[in-house]
Motif scaffolding. Structure first.
Motif, PDB file in Angstrom:
ATOM      1  N   VAL A   6      26.929  54.888  36.313  1.00 22.28           N
ATOM      2  CA  VAL A   6      28.642  54.603  37.267  1.00 22.28           C
ATOM      3  C   VAL A   6      29.018  53.798  35.880  1.00 22.28           C
ATOM      4  N   SER A   7      28.466  52.761  35.477  1.00 18.94           N
ATOM      5  CA  SER A   7      29.547  52.268  34.057  1.00 18.94           C
ATOM      6  C   SER A   7      30.054  52.681  33.600  1.00 18.94           C
ATOM      7  N   VAL A   8      29.055  53.937  32.708  1.00 17.61           N
ATOM      8  CA  VAL A   8      29.739  54.728  32.086  1.00 17.61           C
ATOM      9  C   VAL A   8      31.003  55.603  32.481  1.00 17.61           C
ATOM     10  N   VAL A   9      30.828  55.807  33.937  1.00 15.62           N
ATOM     11  CA  VAL A   9      31.813  56.658  34.766  1.00 15.62           C
ATOM     12  C   VAL A   9      33.564  55.914  34.420  1.00 15.62           C
ATOM     13  N   LEU A  10      32.686  54.497  35.329  1.00 11.75           N
ATOM     14  CA  LEU A  10      34.319  53.643  34.920  1.00 11.75           C
ATOM     15  C   LEU A  10      34.548  53.388  33.771  1.00 11.75           C
ATOM     16  N   THR A  11      34.156  52.867  33.066  1.00  8.24           N
ATOM     17  CA  THR A  11      34.184  53.289  31.513  1.00  8.24           C
ATOM     18  C   THR A  11      35.371  53.909  31.081  1.00  8.24           C
ATOM     19  N   ILE A  12      34.613  55.171  30.922  1.00 10.63           N
ATOM     20  CA  ILE A  12      35.716  56.082  30.679  1.00 10.63           C
ATOM     21  C   ILE A  12      36.969  56.298  31.844  1.00 10.63           C
ATOM     22  N   ALA A  13      37.078  56.120  32.999  1.00  7.47           N
ATOM     23  CA  ALA A  13      37.902  56.139  34.030  1.00  7.47           C
ATOM     24  C   ALA A  13      38.897  55.403  33.602  1.00  7.47           C
ATOM     25  N   LEU A  14      37.637  54.277  33.004  1.00  4.37           N
ATOM     26  CA  LEU A  14      39.119  52.566  33.121  1.00  4.37           C
ATOM     27  C   LEU A  14      40.098  53.088  31.617  1.00  4.37           C
ATOM     28  N   GLU A  15      39.750  53.852  30.604  1.00  4.29           N
ATOM     29  CA  GLU A  15      40.379  53.871  30.008  1.00  4.29           C
ATOM     30  C   GLU A  15      41.308  55.435  29.782  1.00  4.29           C
ATOM     31  N   LEU A  16      40.928  56.271  30.346  1.00  2.00           N
ATOM     32  CA  LEU A  16      41.565  57.447  30.512  1.00  2.00           C
ATOM     33  C   LEU A  16      42.397  57.517  31.459  1.00  2.00           C
ATOM     34  N   LEU A  17      42.066  56.590  32.481  1.00  6.46           N
ATOM     35  CA  LEU A  17      43.693  56.609  33.452  1.00  6.46           C
ATOM     36  C   LEU A  17      44.128  55.516  33.829  1.00  6.46           C
ATOM     37  N   LEU A  58      43.815  51.896  31.183  1.00  2.00           N
ATOM     38  CA  LEU A  58      43.960  51.710  30.061  1.00  2.00           C
ATOM     39  C   LEU A  58      45.314  52.272  28.803  1.00  2.00           C
ATOM     40  N   ARG A  59      44.416  53.474  28.570  1.00  4.31           N
ATOM     41  CA  ARG A  59      45.072  54.955  27.751  1.00  4.31           C
ATOM     42  C   ARG A  59      45.505  54.413  26.236  1.00  4.31           C
ATOM     43  N   THR A  60      44.557  53.574  26.364  1.00  6.82           N
ATOM     44  CA  THR A  60      44.633  52.637  24.475  1.00  6.82           C
ATOM     45  C   THR A  60      44.420  53.548  23.360  1.00  6.82           C
ATOM     46  N   GLY A  61      43.955  55.263  23.584  1.00  8.74           N
ATOM     47  CA  GLY A  61      43.261  55.787  22.736  1.00  8.74           C
ATOM     48  C   GLY A  61      42.123  55.698  21.780  1.00  8.74           C
ATOM     49  N   LEU A  62      41.511  55.123  22.167  1.00  4.04           N
ATOM     50  CA  LEU A  62      39.868  54.521  21.991  1.00  4.04           C
ATOM     51  C   LEU A  62      39.335  55.662  21.647  1.00  4.04           C
ATOM     52  N   PHE A  63      39.150  55.817  22.290  1.00  6.44           N
ATOM     53  CA  PHE A  63      38.516  56.829  21.889  1.00  6.44           C
ATOM     54  C   PHE A  63      38.800  58.498  21.380  1.00  6.44           C
ATOM     55  N   ARG A  64      40.010  58.388  20.768  1.00  7.41           N
ATOM     56  CA  ARG A  64      40.458  59.411  19.541  1.00  7.41           C
ATOM     57  C   ARG A  64      40.386  58.692  18.220  1.00  7.41           C
ATOM     58  N   ARG A  65      40.100  57.840  18.182  1.00  7.25           N
ATOM     59  CA  ARG A  65      39.961  56.785  16.537  1.00  7.25           C
ATOM     60  C   ARG A  65      38.485  57.147  16.128  1.00  7.25           C
ATOM     61  N   GLY A  92      24.636  50.154  27.138  1.00  8.47           N
ATOM     62  CA  GLY A  92      24.990  50.104  25.409  1.00  8.47           C
ATOM     63  C   GLY A  92      26.451  50.325  25.690  1.00  8.47           C
ATOM     64  N   PHE A  93      26.336  51.526  25.575  1.00  7.28           N
ATOM     65  CA  PHE A  93      28.149  52.639  25.419  1.00  7.28           C
ATOM     66  C   PHE A  93      28.809  51.777  26.434  1.00  7.28           C
ATOM     67  N   SER A  94      28.517  51.250  27.382  1.00 11.01           N
ATOM     68  CA  SER A  94      29.859  50.819  27.991  1.00 11.01           C
ATOM     69  C   SER A  94      30.124  49.754  28.066  1.00 11.01           C
ATOM     70  N   LEU A  95      29.028  48.416  27.361  1.00 13.25           N
ATOM     71  CA  LEU A  95      28.774  47.311  27.221  1.00 13.25           C
ATOM     72  C   LEU A  95      29.810  47.176  25.936  1.00 13.25           C
ATOM     73  N   ILE A  96      29.702  47.814  24.491  1.00 13.62           N
ATOM     74  CA  ILE A  96      30.240  47.982  23.823  1.00 13.62           C
ATOM     75  C   ILE A  96      32.230  48.108  23.918  1.00 13.62           C
ATOM     76  N   THR A  97      32.106  49.817  24.815  1.00 10.47           N
ATOM     77  CA  THR A  97      33.591  50.076  25.095  1.00 10.47           C
ATOM     78  C   THR A  97      34.855  49.643  25.518  1.00 10.47           C
ATOM     79  N   LEU A  98      33.603  48.852  26.624  1.00  9.98           N
ATOM     80  CA  LEU A  98      34.507  47.696  27.169  1.00  9.98           C
ATOM     81  C   LEU A  98      35.070  46.194  26.541  1.00  9.98           C
ATOM     82  N   THR A  99      34.215  46.148  26.395  1.00  6.82           N
ATOM     83  CA  THR A  99      34.406  45.111  24.996  1.00  6.82           C
ATOM     84  C   THR A  99      36.023  45.340  23.857  1.00  6.82           C
TER      85      THR A  99
END
Length: 105
Positions: free
Chosen positions: A11-22, A24-31, A84-91
């Protein structure tokens, strides 16, 4: 007791990815720098978490019913990598959001 740790990790991974894609849209995953950061984090996580969770002499114990049972490498529960993915990505997402607000002000 059920697989709480596994469910919370997924759930933490799904929510983290959803937060970015839907939202915040920072483009972080493209960097490339983000993915390099994640590789460095996991490179350090493996020896530390491996030592903490090794089955031969664990420092940290997990209830067998709370995790998936999948352990890679050195007996590390896969759930630890998900958190770990969720914690670092959310930060990093919060950091990006703060920088954007500072530039806008």
């Amino acid at each position: 007791m059920g697989p709480e740790y596994l469910i919370a990790a997924v759930v933490s991974v799904v929510l983290t990815i959803a937060l970015e894609l839907l939202v915040l849209r920072t483009g972080l995953f493209r960097r490339p720098a983000y993915w390099l950061t994640m590789a460095i984090v996991f490179a350090f996580q493996i020896p530390v978490d491996g030592w903490l969770t090794k089955l031969s002499a664990p420092v940290v114990l997990y209830a067998p019913t709370a995790i998936s049972g999948l352990r890679v490498p050195w007996d590390i529960p896969v759930e630890d990598f998900l958190f770990g993915f969720s914690l670092i990505t959310l930060t990093l997402l919060r950091w990006e959001r703060a920088l954007a607000r500072r530039k806008a002000a």
